[in-house]
Design an enzyme around this catalytic site. Structure first.
Site, PDB file in Angstrom:
ATOM      1  N   GLU A  36      -1.686  -8.909   4.384  1.00  0.00           N
ATOM      2  CA  GLU A  36      -1.629  -9.334   5.782  1.00  0.00           C
ATOM      3  C   GLU A  36      -3.002  -9.562   6.411  1.00  0.00           C
ATOM      4  O   GLU A  36      -3.110 -10.232   7.448  1.00  0.00           O
ATOM      5  CB  GLU A  36      -0.838  -8.307   6.616  1.00  0.00           C
ATOM      6  N   ASP A  47       0.631 -14.083  30.573  1.00  0.00           N
ATOM      7  CA  ASP A  47       2.016 -13.629  30.409  1.00  0.00           C
ATOM      8  C   ASP A  47       2.897 -14.018  31.595  1.00  0.00           C
ATOM      9  O   ASP A  47       3.994 -14.555  31.414  1.00  0.00           O
ATOM     10  CB  ASP A  47       2.055 -12.112  30.195  1.00  0.00           C
ATOM     11  N   SER A  48       2.422 -13.757  32.814  1.00  0.00           N
ATOM     12  CA  SER A  48       3.264 -14.084  33.978  1.00  0.00           C
ATOM     13  C   SER A  48       3.386 -15.593  34.160  1.00  0.00           C
ATOM     14  O   SER A  48       4.419 -16.093  34.612  1.00  0.00           O
ATOM     15  CB  SER A  48       2.722 -13.426  35.249  1.00  0.00           C
ATOM     16  N   SER A  49       2.345 -16.342  33.771  1.00  0.00           N
ATOM     17  CA  SER A  49       2.388 -17.808  33.907  1.00  0.00           C
ATOM     18  C   SER A  49       3.424 -18.424  32.970  1.00  0.00           C
ATOM     19  O   SER A  49       4.205 -19.297  33.368  1.00  0.00           O
ATOM     20  CB  SER A  49       1.007 -18.407  33.615  1.00  0.00           C
ATOM     21  N   HIS A  74      -3.617  -5.234   0.719  1.00  0.00           N
ATOM     22  CA  HIS A  74      -3.071  -5.665   2.020  1.00  0.00           C
ATOM     23  C   HIS A  74      -3.073  -7.193   2.136  1.00  0.00           C
ATOM     24  O   HIS A  74      -4.081  -7.794   2.510  1.00  0.00           O
ATOM     25  CB  HIS A  74      -3.894  -5.053   3.157  1.00  0.00           C
ATOM     26  N   CYS A 109       0.840  -1.202   0.000  1.00  0.00           N
ATOM     27  CA  CYS A 109       0.000   0.000   0.000  1.00  0.00           C
ATOM     28  C   CYS A 109       0.879   1.257   0.000  1.00  0.00           C
ATOM     29  O   CYS A 109       1.572   1.523  -0.968  1.00  0.00           O
ATOM     30  CB  CYS A 109      -0.969  -0.032   1.185  1.00  0.00           C
TER      31      CYS A 109
END
Length: 523
Positions: free
Chosen positions: A181, A237-239, A179, A85
């Site tokens: 994607e 995320d923390s796991s 596009h 694009c």
């Protein structure tokens, strides 16, 4: 060990809403990539040493004097370049072609007729009945290329965009006005695979197993025999951070789980059972419910509640970290979108979306090194890593839960009584969504406690009790959302169960507000 960074794609961001999607698609193909602002220096590109470069779309017009341009080195680096694009338009202009404003913006589906042979479109055809191969694509642009640069050939055209794709096969430069994607472009992933794998020659080493192996090796190299502390919330995320660190350094990881009294029903016990009993992590549970609720007394303004919850958490975590006198490192579950959002362009052209709590260093008084094993990963990649590490899918795919927890789902002042009622009502709502097959059809569902009372009738008696609202939404990106059209009989069943089983709630309502104008959370 496979070198997962051996081949890598550099994506230069010109401001498109789809830019992160490009990176996620390249990763999906199995190749590492990074997303940088368009105004990088030649030295930065040389140091990164990309195998190929992608220029993203963007909202600006190439016909304006101060519009963004790719660094000249991009076209002299000797690697393949794909312009998407706006990226195609600036490539055309910078290499001697011409762009002009369109008489109208083109937004939506289009059919691209493929002309001339190009490696980018090899084996692609969405219309087998046509004499010429065609691609079903998604367009979103105002300007268009009207004259090809020297050395380029026309490779795609539409009824409204005569130059929809172009290529210089000798230099491996390619441009597409659409596009690839987005999922609306039918063969978009295949097109990107042609570029990344066939044209750039990248090997597809970016897999969950290889990422885990690399992360473990890097953690070991970074911290050695030192001890590390991590605030484990039980979120994705923390796991995943905890399990990666545990695999790398074992008992040298100290996890602190702060139970703030604002979690879902039985969540604290589930976190301890999962990480303490099942995975054998070194985990401390700090029961800080009274401390949080005392600090929140009399506070009813949402932002003030958030700030107080954050402050008390830092205080509690800091106290626990000081007890671990031999700890040298703090681990955080920072992920790649956090890093992207917090990276300001050196010219100020790239806008900073927000400053994320996980990025930007530690408080001055915490003299610890920082370990961020998820820093290169998108959320969907973190989930795949979690699955490979043995975390249950239902936990990894659970709906988002806000950092302040029930603190923003109890409207107004927070009291233990309100939290207890909300926990029970919410557990019934979620259980019924699971049982009816609706849980994974909606993007997020939760219950909100309203600090108002309503008259109800139970048996022969009159009751005057609290009201809760059910909220369920469908969304792709959480930037906009529609309220979920749950079946009436399901809503009726949930309402009856809550009113009959949760003593203290007399009325259940359903939130039918979209975003915008409403936000997804009430506070």
């Amino acid at each position: 060990m496979n070198n997962i960074h051996n081949h890598k794609i550099l994506i230069l961001d010109f401001g498109s809403q789809y830019t992160q999607l490009i990176a996620r698609r390249v990763r999906e193909i199995g190749v590492y990539c990074e997303l940088w602002a368009w105004d990088v220096t030649e030295q930065q590109i040389r140091e990164f040493n990309p195998t190929g470069i992608i220029l993203s779309g963007g909202p600006e017009s190439t016909t304006e004097d101060n519009s963004p341009r790719a660094p000249e080195y991009v076209f002299n680096a000797g690697v393949p370049v794909l312009g998407i694009c706006y990226g195609m338009q600036t490539m055309a202009m910078q290499l001697g072609g011409l762009t002009e404003p369109s008489s109208h913006r083109e937004f939506g589906y289009a059919s691209v007729s493929l002309e001339n042979s190009t490696a980018l479109f090899a084996q692609l055809n969405d219309d087998l009945n046509s004499s010429l191969p065609k691609l079903d694509v998604w367009m979103s642009h105002g300007d268009k290329v009207t004259r090809l640069p020297e050395g380029f050939q026309l490779t795609g055209t539409t009824s409204t965009c005569p130059i929809a794709a172009m290529s210089d096969e000798s230099r491996h430069f390619y441009g597409v006005q659409f596009h690839p994607e987005v999922t609306h472009t039918k063969s978009g992933l295949a097109l990107l695979t042609n570029f990344v794998v066939n044209i750039c020659g990248c090997t597809t080493n970016w897999t969950p197993e290889n990422i885990i192996e690399d992360a473990v090796a890097r953690i070991k190299a970074q911290v050695g025999d030192d001890e590390v502390i991590l605030g484990l919330s039980g979120g994705v995320d923390s796991s995943v951070t905890a399990l990666l660190l545990h695999r790398a350094i074992g008992k040298n990881l100290h996890c602190v789980f702060v139970d703030n009294g604002l979690l879902r029903l039985n969540e604290g016990d589930q976190v301890m059972e999962m990480f303490g009993d099942k995975f054998g992590l070194n985990i401390i549970r700090v029961n800080a419910e009274d401390r949080f609720l005392d600090a929140l007394k009399g506070i009813d303004e949402p932002e003030s509640k958030r700030k107080m919850i954050g402050k008390v958490f830092v205080d509690v975590f800091d106290e626990e970290s000081h007890k671990q006198t031999s700890v040298k490192w703090l681990a955080q579950g920072t992920i790649y979108p956090d890093v992207i959002e917090s990276a300001a362009s050196k010219t100020g052209k790239a806008h900073v979306i927000k400053s994320h709590h996980n990025v930007g260093g530690l408080p001055d008084y915490m003299k610890l090194g920082l370990v961020e094993p998820l820093r290169e990963l998108f959320k969907d990649e973190v989930r795949k890593i979690g699955l490979a590490l043995g975390l249950p899918a239902e936990m990894l795919n659970r709906h988002p839960f806000p950092g302040p927890g029930l603190g923003v789902r109890v409207l107004g002042e927070i009291k233990k009584e309100y939290c207890d009622l909300l926990r029970k009502a919410d557990a019934i709502f979620i259980e019924e969504l699971y049982n009816s097959g609706w849980y994974y059809k909606v993007s997020q569902a939760f219950t909100v406690f309203l600090p108002v009372k309503s008259v109800g009738v139970m048996g022969d008696g009159r009751k005057y009790d609290w009201v809760v609202s059910l909220r369920a939404v469908e969304t792709i990106d959480f930037m906009t959302a529609h309220w979920a059209h749950l079946p009436y009989d399901l809503l009726g069943k949930i309402s009856n169960r809550i009113i009959n089983e949760v003593d203290g709630i007399s009325r259940v309502v359903y939130d039918v507000s979209g975003k915008p104008p409403a936000t997804i959370e009430w506070e």
